[in-house]
Design an enzyme around this catalytic site. Structure first.
Site, PDB file in Angstrom:
ATOM      1  N   ARG A  73       0.803  -1.226   0.000  1.00 39.73           N
ATOM      2  CA  ARG A  73       0.000   0.000   0.000  1.00 39.73           C
ATOM      3  C   ARG A  73       0.837   1.278   0.000  1.00 39.73           C
ATOM      4  NH1 ARG A  73      -2.746  -3.936   1.634  1.00 39.73           N
ATOM      5  NH2 ARG A  73      -0.763  -4.466   2.574  1.00 39.73           N
ATOM      6  N   THR A  74       1.805   1.355   0.906  1.00 34.03           N
ATOM      7  CA  THR A  74       2.497   2.641   1.072  1.00 34.03           C
ATOM      8  C   THR A  74       3.273   2.987  -0.190  1.00 34.03           C
ATOM      9  OG1 THR A  74       2.708   2.069   3.397  1.00 34.03           O
ATOM     10  CG2 THR A  74       3.988   3.940   2.621  1.00 34.03           C
ATOM     11  N   LYS A 110      25.724  -4.550  -1.133  1.00 33.45           N
ATOM     12  CA  LYS A 110      27.203  -4.563  -1.160  1.00 33.45           C
ATOM     13  C   LYS A 110      27.774  -3.842   0.056  1.00 33.45           C
ATOM     14  CE  LYS A 110      26.849  -3.789  -6.107  1.00 33.45           C
ATOM     15  NZ  LYS A 110      27.021  -2.685  -7.060  1.00 33.45           N
ATOM     16  N   ARG A 154      11.341   3.692   3.559  1.00 34.12           N
ATOM     17  CA  ARG A 154      10.946   2.711   4.593  1.00 34.12           C
ATOM     18  C   ARG A 154      12.194   1.941   4.998  1.00 34.12           C
ATOM     19  NH1 ARG A 154       5.781  -1.234   4.531  1.00 34.12           N
ATOM     20  NH2 ARG A 154       4.872   0.779   5.062  1.00 34.12           N
ATOM     21  N   HIS A 165       4.856   5.723  11.546  1.00 32.70           N
ATOM     22  CA  HIS A 165       4.419   5.612  10.149  1.00 32.70           C
ATOM     23  C   HIS A 165       3.419   6.755   9.931  1.00 32.70           C
ATOM     24  CE1 HIS A 165       3.290   4.068   6.348  1.00 32.70           C
ATOM     25  NE2 HIS A 165       3.000   2.819   6.653  1.00 32.70           N
TER      26      HIS A 165
HETATM   27  N1   CP Z   1      -0.290  -0.128   5.899  1.00 30.64           N
HETATM   28  C1   CP Z   1       0.908  -0.343   5.304  1.00 30.64           C
HETATM   29  O1   CP Z   1       1.923   0.288   5.662  1.00 30.64           O
HETATM   30  O2   CP Z   1       0.893  -1.293   4.326  1.00 30.64           O
HETATM   31  P1   CP Z   1       2.138  -1.769   3.472  1.00 30.64           P
HETATM   32  O3   CP Z   1       3.108  -2.443   4.433  1.00 30.64           O
HETATM   33  O4   CP Z   1       1.593  -2.702   2.452  1.00 30.64           O
HETATM   34  O5   CP Z   1       2.798  -0.564   2.874  1.00 30.64           O
END
Ligand code: CP
Length: 361
Positions: free
Chosen positions: A71-72, A100, A122, A150
């Site tokens: 999603r993100t 590496k 991320r 998040h």
């Molecule tokens: N909610 C969320 O962060 O989903 P993903 O891990 O799929 O990005």
């Protein structure tokens, strides 16, 4: 190309100086007025996602994902493309030079600047996104750093509450599941506390909120945890019995609220999370994890609560919840696109938000 954002142009005089760069690392980087401002623009984008390709033409977003995502990453990339920009992506860092031994700092130095105009990062380490801001030439968006925060998920969650409940102030929200390791919970709870929510924590046994989160809630937001006697929770306690499938009950039920407000009579939203097994140091018995379905929402206090989940889910929300109008988790995921369109356009200087910025961290 569709139009830029002419309906509410930025104020730009000939003497205007470029605004200082903003990053989005913690939900606390945004003032409440800015959050509302983002939602105002998300609403405009959501009305027709396909008419905004003139907003960010020629701009490039870099996705650097050191952990899996559906999603993100995809909603950020979709948002950038819908705004007319482009995307470069390292979706699996195992195929990048991180493999590496390249440091995060060096990767960020290289990918910001000539390669991109904004970075979505991320990373499995808490604090990685904040660290990246020291090496990046472009705005950095934290797309999840370990168990820490998040913030853009929280904006999708708050936006969903705003759409579904028509307000953000003074809501009653129950947070359930793995409250210890879920970064979406941590960002969400800070924002809820700032909006004056009463928050009922219904953790799985052993997965209560981390002490540092409780400390921050207490010190920064004046929230006082009350170890609630289940009988004081009235109908909600019945519901949590139903929500839990667990060998021991009741678990810790903490209320961050004025104890005079107990018992909670009406819950606006139940926010469920999966067991974050990838962050557990020792294996836990997943068969004992809580499950939520329509039968668990029969108590009066939960009768019209919306059910939210950041996804992905395993089986902590049963499939029969999907056709229940209270289950809004797929809408929540869809709303990630207009919300992230607003975030990208704002951080790239194409939108102005009303209100004062949040004080620096
Ligand atoms: N909610 C969320 O962060 O989903 P993903 O891990 O799929 O990005």
């Amino acid at each position: 190309n569709g139009p830029a954002v002419p309906a509410e142009p930025k104020a730009a005089g000939k003497d205007a100086r470029p605004a200082p760069r903003r990053d989005l690392i913690s939900i606390d980087d945004l003032s409440l007025a800015e959050i509302r401002g983002l939602f105002h623009h998300a609403d405009r984008f959501a009305k027709d996602l396909r008419q905004w390709s003139g907003v960010l033409p020629g701009r490039i977003a870099a996705s650097l994902f050191y952990e899996p995502s559906t999603r993100t990453r995809l909603s950020f990339e979709s948002a950038m493309l819908r705004l007319g920009g482009g995307v470069i992506t390292a979706a699996d860092m195992k195929t990048s030079s991180a493999q590496k031994g390249e440091s995060l700092a060096d990767t960020v130095r290289v990918v910001s600047g000539a390669y991109s105009d904004i970075m979505v990062l991320r990373h499995p380490s808490e604090g990685a996104a904040r660290l990246a801001t020291h090496f990046s030439e472009v705005p950095v968006i934290n797309a999840g750093d370990g168990s820490h925060e998040h913030p853009t998920q929280t904006l999708c969650d708050l936006y969903t509450l705003w759409v579904e409940r028509g307000r953000l102030d003074g809501l009653e929200v129950a947070l359930a599941g793995d409250l210890r390791h879920s970064r979406t919970i941590h960002s969400f709870i800070y924002a809820l506390a700032r909006f004056g929510a009463n928050i009922v924590c219904v953790p799985h046994h052993g997965l209560e909120l981390p002490d540092y989160v409780v400390k921050r809630l207490r010190e920064s937001y004046g929230a006082e945890p009350v170890r609630a006697d289940a009988s004081r929770l009235g109908a909600l306690a019945e519901a949590s019995d139903a929500v839990y499938i667990t060998p021991q009950k009741p678990h810790q039920l903490s209320l961050f609220t004025d104890s005079a407000a107990l018992p909670v009579k009406h819950v606006d939203a139940v926010y469920m999370t999966r067991m974050q097994t990838e962050r557990h140091l020792e294996a836990k018995d997943e068969s004992a994890y809580m499950r939520l379905g329509p039968q668990a929402l029969q108590a009066d206090s939960l009768r019209d609560a919306v059910v939210m989940h950041p996804l992905p889910r395993r089986d902590e929300i049963s499939a029969d919840m999907d056709s229940d109008p209270r289950g809004v988790y797929f809408k929540q995921a869809s709303r990630g696109v207009p919300v992230r369109m607003a975030i990208l356009a704002w951080l790239l200087g194409e939108l102005e938000l009303a209100g004062e910025p949040a004080p620096p961290p």
